[in-house]
Design a protein around this motif. Structure first.
Motif, PDB file in Angstrom:
ATOM      1  N   ALA A   1      82.991  81.043  -1.771  1.00 38.18           N
ATOM      2  CA  ALA A   1      82.093  80.109  -2.447  1.00 38.18           C
ATOM      3  C   ALA A   1      82.653  79.629  -3.779  1.00 38.18           C
ATOM      4  N   LEU A   2      83.546  80.411  -4.398  1.00 33.47           N
ATOM      5  CA  LEU A   2      84.116  80.037  -5.690  1.00 33.47           C
ATOM      6  C   LEU A   2      85.197  78.974  -5.565  1.00 33.47           C
ATOM      7  N   ALA A   3      85.581  78.619  -4.349  1.00 34.51           N
ATOM      8  CA  ALA A   3      86.660  77.650  -4.140  1.00 34.51           C
ATOM      9  C   ALA A   3      86.180  76.201  -4.223  1.00 34.51           C
ATOM     10  N   THR A   4      84.912  75.981  -4.459  1.00 31.47           N
ATOM     11  CA  THR A   4      84.355  74.630  -4.466  1.00 31.47           C
ATOM     12  C   THR A   4      84.736  73.887  -5.751  1.00 31.47           C
ATOM     13  N   VAL A   5      85.135  72.619  -5.597  1.00 29.07           N
ATOM     14  CA  VAL A   5      85.420  71.734  -6.721  1.00 29.07           C
ATOM     15  C   VAL A   5      84.318  70.683  -6.793  1.00 29.07           C
ATOM     16  N   HIS A   6      83.781  70.450  -7.981  1.00 26.68           N
ATOM     17  CA  HIS A   6      82.681  69.503  -8.156  1.00 26.68           C
ATOM     18  C   HIS A   6      83.133  68.104  -7.731  1.00 26.68           C
ATOM     19  N   PRO A   7      82.366  67.403  -6.903  1.00 26.92           N
ATOM     20  CA  PRO A   7      82.812  66.111  -6.373  1.00 26.92           C
ATOM     21  C   PRO A   7      82.929  65.008  -7.424  1.00 26.92           C
ATOM     22  N   VAL A   8      82.212  65.133  -8.531  1.00 22.78           N
ATOM     23  CA  VAL A   8      82.256  64.107  -9.570  1.00 22.78           C
ATOM     24  C   VAL A   8      83.146  64.541 -10.730  1.00 22.78           C
ATOM     25  N   ARG A   9      82.864  65.715 -11.284  1.00 20.53           N
ATOM     26  CA  ARG A   9      83.622  66.197 -12.443  1.00 20.53           C
ATOM     27  C   ARG A   9      85.007  66.693 -12.073  1.00 20.53           C
ATOM     28  N   GLN A  10      85.196  67.064 -10.817  1.00 20.52           N
ATOM     29  CA  GLN A  10      86.468  67.595 -10.321  1.00 20.52           C
ATOM     30  C   GLN A  10      86.913  68.824 -11.113  1.00 20.52           C
ATOM     31  N   VAL A  11      85.985  69.745 -11.292  1.00 17.79           N
ATOM     32  CA  VAL A  11      86.255  71.037 -11.923  1.00 17.79           C
ATOM     33  C   VAL A  11      85.745  72.133 -10.987  1.00 17.79           C
ATOM     34  N   PRO A  12      86.307  73.341 -11.070  1.00 18.58           N
ATOM     35  CA  PRO A  12      85.825  74.459 -10.234  1.00 18.58           C
ATOM     36  C   PRO A  12      84.535  75.031 -10.802  1.00 18.58           C
ATOM     37  N   HIS A  13      83.440  74.304 -10.629  1.00 14.68           N
ATOM     38  CA  HIS A  13      82.213  74.613 -11.362  1.00 14.68           C
ATOM     39  C   HIS A  13      81.631  75.977 -10.984  1.00 14.68           C
ATOM     40  N   ARG A  14      81.690  76.352  -9.707  1.00 16.81           N
ATOM     41  CA  ARG A  14      81.139  77.651  -9.327  1.00 16.81           C
ATOM     42  C   ARG A  14      81.968  78.790  -9.915  1.00 16.81           C
ATOM     43  N   ALA A  15      83.282  78.651  -9.891  1.00 15.70           N
ATOM     44  CA  ALA A  15      84.143  79.695 -10.459  1.00 15.70           C
ATOM     45  C   ALA A  15      83.888  79.834 -11.957  1.00 15.70           C
ATOM     46  N   GLU A  16      83.763  78.699 -12.660  1.00 13.01           N
ATOM     47  CA  GLU A  16      83.548  78.765 -14.104  1.00 13.01           C
ATOM     48  C   GLU A  16      82.186  79.365 -14.436  1.00 13.01           C
ATOM     49  N   LEU A  17      81.167  79.026 -13.659  1.00 14.22           N
ATOM     50  CA  LEU A  17      79.848  79.608 -13.899  1.00 14.22           C
ATOM     51  C   LEU A  17      79.851  81.108 -13.619  1.00 14.22           C
ATOM     52  N   ALA A  18      80.576  81.535 -12.572  1.00  6.35           N
ATOM     53  CA  ALA A  18      80.648  82.967 -12.257  1.00  6.35           C
ATOM     54  C   ALA A  18      81.357  83.738 -13.363  1.00  6.35           C
ATOM     55  N   VAL A  19      82.475  83.186 -13.861  1.00  4.08           N
ATOM     56  CA  VAL A  19      83.205  83.841 -14.954  1.00  4.08           C
ATOM     57  C   VAL A  19      82.329  83.916 -16.199  1.00  4.08           C
ATOM     58  N   ALA A  20      81.640  82.819 -16.516  1.00  3.63           N
ATOM     59  CA  ALA A  20      80.756  82.812 -17.691  1.00  3.63           C
ATOM     60  C   ALA A  20      79.665  83.866 -17.567  1.00  3.63           C
ATOM     61  N   ALA A  21      79.130  84.035 -16.362  1.00  6.59           N
ATOM     62  CA  ALA A  21      78.072  85.032 -16.161  1.00  6.59           C
ATOM     63  C   ALA A  21      78.594  86.442 -16.416  1.00  6.59           C
ATOM     64  N   VAL A  22      79.797  86.738 -15.938  1.00  8.18           N
ATOM     65  CA  VAL A  22      80.381  88.073 -16.168  1.00  8.18           C
ATOM     66  C   VAL A  22      80.654  88.282 -17.655  1.00  8.18           C
ATOM     67  N   VAL A  23      81.189  87.255 -18.319  1.00  6.36           N
ATOM     68  CA  VAL A  23      81.463  87.370 -19.757  1.00  6.36           C
ATOM     69  C   VAL A  23      80.167  87.633 -20.521  1.00  6.36           C
TER      70      VAL A  23
END
Length: 409
Positions: free
Chosen positions: A300-322
């Motif tokens: 699920a972390l491999a998804t890239v946002h279709p508009v922003r073109q960023v790995p939004h799920r991966a970044e949100l997951a990392v932020a949550a752990v931090v």
């Protein structure tokens, strides 16, 4: 579309590298490094850490030009040494840098509002994540602003402190060889940000040209800045006072007779660490993206946002752990822990670069530099404080065990 957009040129890549490095060494690492190596030993350790970082940068640039995609050494290790080497590099990077992100966030809280450091740190993580989620172009623009402000503050410290530099303090005896190695391992934490350029490889224009130019340029600029400020800090404060300082550059300004400027330096420290956090979260998110693409992390972390073109799920997951670490954990030892895991990461980088063979297009002896980088990374890693070595290798062992057991699931 599941690919990232190539938007970064050489100036943007250099700025992101500067934003990743400036701050950690100057505002955090000088004091414990001076405690380990003494004044003269600090300068020797800084030169050693810079040389090993240069070896690593050369290897990283060659590999990033060959494999211009997100993930850095996670990708290089897989391609050149096998899946396990890549996994170990990616695991060490994600875990170590997540701890670094928490440490940086707590540092922001400590500077801005010591009595409410954790809530401020959580707010900083949320704000930085919001910037990163808007796209790498926004990250580069924000980093340019932060780097400009930090350079102005560091120039103020240097100009203020130079007249009070004492040759006697600079010439004081350094620590033992072991102390210099320990300090170099800690100081390496301050240089590791240049890899952010490689981990953003999928978003760099003409990566085969841009990355080999941007990595050594960013590293060289930071090394020059660190050397100047190290001389000023040791020459003004002396090794003992520097080792005991919680805010060395603010103390330099105070010792130079301008205590009213200390708040400017503290504000600059906050800005610098925010810049580090901004680039760190972006780099960790993209390494998580690369690992998820190969099913070493949840798909699920491999998804890239279709508009922003960023790995939004991966970044949100990392932020949550931090945020979890910030809220519950004590990350005062995060520098040593992060240095240990990141040095192993770069040891794998150099081992992967050795498999590329000679490069006739380069005048540098790239194979010799890769070998020296490999040996240097391992040497510095085992000479870190014992608690850092034990914690770092324990986490790597946990990752290796999970990797071995994973097929049974």
């Amino acid at each position: 579309m599941n690919q990232l957009a190539r938007r970064l040129g050489v100036p943007d890549a250099v700025v992101i590298g500067l934003g990743s490095m400036l701050g950690a060494g100057v505002f955090v690492v000088f004091a414990p490094a001076a405690a380990a190596a003494g004044g003269a030993g600090l300068l020797a350790a800084l030169a050693l850490a810079g040389f090993i970082a240069f070896c690593n940068a050369t290897s990283s640039a060659r590999l990033a030009a060959r494999y211009p995609e997100s993930g850095g050494t996670y990708v290089y290790g897989r391609e050149r040494l096998g899946p396990f080497a890549g996994f170990l590099a990616g695991w060490g990077f994600v875990v170590g840098k997540t701890a670094s992100c928490a440490a940086m966030a707590l540092t922001i809280g400590a500077y801005l509002w010591p009595g409410q450091a954790r809530p401020v740190a959580v707010a900083a993580v949320l704000a930085v994540t919001a910037v990163n989620l808007r796209g790498i172009g926004k990250t580069a623009t924000a980093t340019k602003v932060l780097v400009g402000l930090v350079l102005a503050v560091l120039a103020l410290v240097a100009v203020t402190g130079v007249p009070d530099v004492s040759a006697d303090r600079l010439g004081a005896a350094g620590g033992s060889a072991g102390g210099v190695l320990t300090a170099a391992g800690l100081l390496f934490f301050a240089f590791a940000g240049y890899a952010r350029i490689a981990t953003l490889g999928e978003e760099v224009r003409e990566p085969e040209r841009t990355i080999p130019r941007a990595v050594p340029l960013a590293l060289g600029l930071v090394l020059a800045i660190y050397l100047v400020l190290a001389v000023v800090a040791v020459g003004v404060l002396g090794a003992d006072r520097l080792a005991a300082s919680a805010a060395p550059l603010a103390d330099v300004v105070t010792a130079a007779g301008l205590p009213g400027l200390a708040w400017v330096v503290r504000a600059g420290a906050t800005v610098a660490v925010t810049g580090v956090l901004l680039s760190l979260l972006a780099g960790v998110g993209r390494t998580a993206l690369a690992m998820a693409r190969r099913h070493d992390l949840p798909g699920a972390l491999a998804t890239v946002h279709p508009v922003r073109q960023v790995p939004h799920r991966a970044e949100l997951a990392v932020a949550a752990v931090v945020i979890l670490v910030v809220a519950l954990g004590d990350v005062r030892d995060a520098i040593g822990f992060s240095s240990c895991t990141v040095l192993v990461y770069y040891a794998i980088t150099n081992a992967a670069a050795l498999t590329l063979g000679r490069d006739p297009a380069r005048r540098l002896p790239v194979q010799v530099l890769a070998a020296l980088g490999l040996i240097g990374c391992l040497l510095l890693a085992v000479n870190l404080p014992l608690s850092s070595v034990l914690a770092g290798f324990a986490v790597l062992a946990v990752g290796a065990a999970w990797y071995a057991l994973r097929p049974r699931r």
